[in-house]
Design a protein around this motif. Structure first.
Motif, PDB file in Angstrom:
ATOM      1  N   ALA A 129      -7.447 -19.627  -5.257  1.00 40.92           N
ATOM      2  CA  ALA A 129      -8.210 -18.400  -5.547  1.00 40.92           C
ATOM      3  C   ALA A 129      -7.428 -17.143  -5.151  1.00 40.92           C
ATOM      4  O   ALA A 129      -7.778 -16.030  -5.547  1.00 40.92           O
ATOM      5  N   CYS A 130      -6.359 -17.309  -4.374  1.00 43.05           N
ATOM      6  CA  CYS A 130      -5.595 -16.145  -3.895  1.00 43.05           C
ATOM      7  C   CYS A 130      -4.866 -15.486  -5.065  1.00 43.05           C
ATOM      8  O   CYS A 130      -4.161 -16.146  -5.818  1.00 43.05           O
ATOM      9  N   ILE A 131      -5.046 -14.178  -5.204  1.00 40.97           N
ATOM     10  CA  ILE A 131      -4.399 -13.451  -6.305  1.00 40.97           C
ATOM     11  C   ILE A 131      -3.153 -12.699  -5.819  1.00 40.97           C
ATOM     12  O   ILE A 131      -2.597 -11.875  -6.538  1.00 40.97           O
ATOM     13  N   GLN A 132      -2.745 -12.956  -4.579  1.00 41.10           N
ATOM     14  CA  GLN A 132      -1.525 -12.360  -4.019  1.00 41.10           C
ATOM     15  C   GLN A 132      -1.548 -10.827  -4.048  1.00 41.10           C
ATOM     16  O   GLN A 132      -0.537 -10.183  -4.303  1.00 41.10           O
ATOM     17  N   CYS A 133      -2.728 -10.275  -3.754  1.00 39.18           N
ATOM     18  CA  CYS A 133      -2.844  -8.814  -3.796  1.00 39.18           C
ATOM     19  C   CYS A 133      -2.215  -8.157  -2.561  1.00 39.18           C
ATOM     20  O   CYS A 133      -1.871  -6.981  -2.584  1.00 39.18           O
ATOM     21  N   GLY A 134      -2.114  -8.911  -1.453  1.00 36.05           N
ATOM     22  CA  GLY A 134      -1.495  -8.369  -0.241  1.00 36.05           C
ATOM     23  C   GLY A 134      -2.422  -7.558   0.643  1.00 36.05           C
ATOM     24  O   GLY A 134      -1.995  -7.006   1.656  1.00 36.05           O
ATOM     25  N   THR A 135      -3.707  -7.511   0.303  1.00 33.91           N
ATOM     26  CA  THR A 135      -4.661  -6.740   1.124  1.00 33.91           C
ATOM     27  C   THR A 135      -4.699  -7.306   2.551  1.00 33.91           C
ATOM     28  O   THR A 135      -4.785  -6.551   3.525  1.00 33.91           O
ATOM     29  N   CYS A 136      -4.617  -8.622   2.677  1.00 29.46           N
ATOM     30  CA  CYS A 136      -4.652  -9.264   4.007  1.00 29.46           C
ATOM     31  C   CYS A 136      -3.482  -8.769   4.856  1.00 29.46           C
ATOM     32  O   CYS A 136      -3.656  -8.347   6.002  1.00 29.46           O
ATOM     33  N   THR A 137      -2.292  -8.797   4.284  1.00 26.54           N
ATOM     34  CA  THR A 137      -1.102  -8.379   5.029  1.00 26.54           C
ATOM     35  C   THR A 137      -1.181  -6.893   5.382  1.00 26.54           C
ATOM     36  O   THR A 137      -0.826  -6.496   6.493  1.00 26.54           O
ATOM     37  N   PRO A 145       0.219 -12.873   6.146  1.00 24.34           N
ATOM     38  CA  PRO A 145      -0.710 -13.888   5.624  1.00 24.34           C
ATOM     39  C   PRO A 145      -0.531 -14.162   4.127  1.00 24.34           C
ATOM     40  O   PRO A 145      -0.657 -15.301   3.686  1.00 24.34           O
ATOM     41  N   ARG A 146      -0.223 -13.138   3.334  1.00 20.98           N
ATOM     42  CA  ARG A 146      -0.004 -13.376   1.899  1.00 20.98           C
ATOM     43  C   ARG A 146       1.181 -14.321   1.695  1.00 20.98           C
ATOM     44  O   ARG A 146       1.105 -15.284   0.916  1.00 20.98           O
ATOM     45  N   GLN A 147       2.266 -14.072   2.435  1.00 16.48           N
ATOM     46  CA  GLN A 147       3.444 -14.944   2.300  1.00 16.48           C
ATOM     47  C   GLN A 147       3.155 -16.352   2.824  1.00 16.48           C
ATOM     48  O   GLN A 147       3.689 -17.325   2.297  1.00 16.48           O
ATOM     49  N   ILE A 148       2.320 -16.428   3.845  1.00 19.31           N
ATOM     50  CA  ILE A 148       2.003 -17.750   4.397  1.00 19.31           C
ATOM     51  C   ILE A 148       1.319 -18.617   3.331  1.00 19.31           C
ATOM     52  O   ILE A 148       1.634 -19.797   3.161  1.00 19.31           O
ATOM     53  N   ILE A 149       0.430 -17.986   2.569  1.00 14.78           N
ATOM     54  CA  ILE A 149      -0.234 -18.746   1.498  1.00 14.78           C
ATOM     55  C   ILE A 149       0.798 -19.202   0.457  1.00 14.78           C
ATOM     56  O   ILE A 149       0.782 -20.350   0.002  1.00 14.78           O
ATOM     57  N   GLN A 150       1.744 -18.321   0.124  1.00 11.68           N
ATOM     58  CA  GLN A 150       2.782 -18.713  -0.835  1.00 11.68           C
ATOM     59  C   GLN A 150       3.640 -19.846  -0.288  1.00 11.68           C
ATOM     60  O   GLN A 150       3.994 -20.772  -1.005  1.00 11.68           O
ATOM     61  N   ARG A 172     -11.580  -8.463   4.267  1.00 11.11           N
ATOM     62  CA  ARG A 172     -11.138  -7.593   3.174  1.00 11.11           C
ATOM     63  C   ARG A 172     -10.691  -8.356   1.928  1.00 11.11           C
ATOM     64  O   ARG A 172     -10.425  -7.734   0.900  1.00 11.11           O
ATOM     65  N   CYS A 173     -10.549  -9.642   2.025  1.00 11.42           N
ATOM     66  CA  CYS A 173      -9.972 -10.415   0.915  1.00 11.42           C
ATOM     67  C   CYS A 173     -10.896 -10.416  -0.311  1.00 11.42           C
ATOM     68  O   CYS A 173     -12.044 -10.834  -0.225  1.00 11.42           O
ATOM     69  N   PRO A 174     -10.405  -9.964  -1.478  1.00 15.09           N
ATOM     70  CA  PRO A 174     -11.264  -9.960  -2.665  1.00 15.09           C
ATOM     71  C   PRO A 174     -11.600 -11.370  -3.146  1.00 15.09           C
ATOM     72  O   PRO A 174     -12.576 -11.557  -3.872  1.00 15.09           O
ATOM     73  N   ALA A 175     -10.788 -12.348  -2.732  1.00 13.84           N
ATOM     74  CA  ALA A 175     -11.034 -13.726  -3.181  1.00 13.84           C
ATOM     75  C   ALA A 175     -11.760 -14.555  -2.116  1.00 13.84           C
ATOM     76  O   ALA A 175     -11.962 -15.747  -2.275  1.00 13.84           O
ATOM     77  N   LYS A 176     -12.148 -13.875  -1.034  1.00 11.63           N
ATOM     78  CA  LYS A 176     -12.885 -14.520   0.073  1.00 11.63           C
ATOM     79  C   LYS A 176     -12.123 -15.731   0.663  1.00 11.63           C
ATOM     80  O   LYS A 176     -12.710 -16.750   1.018  1.00 11.63           O
ATOM     81  N   ILE A 177     -10.809 -15.586   0.771  1.00 10.78           N
ATOM     82  CA  ILE A 177     -10.006 -16.657   1.384  1.00 10.78           C
ATOM     83  C   ILE A 177     -10.198 -16.597   2.898  1.00 10.78           C
ATOM     84  O   ILE A 177     -10.067 -15.533   3.499  1.00 10.78           O
ATOM     85  N   LYS A 178     -10.468 -17.743   3.513  1.00 14.99           N
ATOM     86  CA  LYS A 178     -10.690 -17.782   4.964  1.00 14.99           C
ATOM     87  C   LYS A 178      -9.340 -17.938   5.677  1.00 14.99           C
ATOM     88  O   LYS A 178      -8.993 -19.014   6.185  1.00 14.99           O
ATOM     89  N   THR A 179      -8.587 -16.839   5.709  1.00 15.53           N
ATOM     90  CA  THR A 179      -7.231 -16.892   6.270  1.00 15.53           C
ATOM     91  C   THR A 179      -7.232 -17.244   7.756  1.00 15.53           C
ATOM     92  O   THR A 179      -6.316 -17.919   8.233  1.00 15.53           O
ATOM     93  N   THR A 180      -8.246 -16.818   8.487  1.00 11.52           N
ATOM     94  CA  THR A 180      -8.292 -17.110   9.926  1.00 11.52           C
ATOM     95  C   THR A 180      -8.374 -18.622  10.155  1.00 11.52           C
ATOM     96  O   THR A 180      -7.660 -19.172  11.000  1.00 11.52           O
TER      97      THR A 180
END
Ligand code: SF4
Ligand code: SF4
Length: 185
Positions: free
Chosen positions: A25-33, A46-51, A79-87
């Protein structure tokens, strides 16, 4: 331009199973980072970690400093628009690193294990006991002046911790029984 990787890697499937996060679901927008509290100390945001997960870069991730510099502030998630639970994702990577990392003796892993042990036992971390436990494992004590200041300003608790009530202890047992999947020990 950011490249979005598609198709599941082995690592992606494993991490998704452990923390129930859909990384596709991650669109790699970078809002998390962009809002990450630990970014200045991380070699990968965090965006790079998902990649990296999608690219199956297991060793790079589990030996990285980035997963330990996450302070679990949840800003990325909020803040994630895709509601990814990065934590949760970061937590899962830390648990995996404790089992698999080739830098096993590092201080972060030692700290993490002692911290989790205390939370299980007392329902929270107890700073002075944590400091003593780390010292016994070889981490030098903080400077005396700093310790004195923290104690006199009541930033560090020196009273013995309370034992949590039965419902907490039962909850911990349930989690250990149902959710460890070999990690977090
Ligand atoms: S904010 Fe969410 S969608 Fe955007 S890169 Fe981060 S995890 Fe992916
Ligand atoms: S939870 Fe971790 S990864 Fe997310 S913003 Fe906070 S420090 Fe960064």
């Amino acid at each position: 331009m950011t490249m979005v990787i598609t198709g599941n890697s082995t690592l992606q499937t494993e991490v998704e199973d452990l923390c129930d996060v859909n990384m596709d679901a991650c669109i790699q927008c970078g809002t998390c980072t962009g809002g990450c509290s630990g970014i200045e100390l991380m070699e990968y945001g965090p965006r790079q970690i998902i990649q990296l997960i999608k690219l199956n870069q297991r060793k790079i991730l589990l030996d990285s400093r980035a997963i330990w510099m996450c302070v679990s502030c949840h800003i990325c998630e909020d803040r994630c628009p895709a509601k990814i639970k990065t934590t949760s994702l970061m937590d899962t990577l830390r648990e995996m690193a404790c089992v698999e990392s080739t830098t096993k003796s590092n201080e972060q892993i030692q700290f993490h294990k002692l911290y989790i042990k205390q939370v299980k036992a007392f329902g929270r971390s107890h700073e002075s006991m944590l400091t003593m436990a780390l010292t016994l494992k070889g981490t030098p004590l903080p400077p005396l002046k700093l310790m004195k200041d923290l104690i006199t300003r009541m930033r560090v608790d020196i009273k013995p911790p309370h034992r949590p009530d039965k419902s907490y202890r039962l909850a911990i047992k349930r989690v250990e029984k149902g959710g460890s999947k070999g990690h977090g020990k």
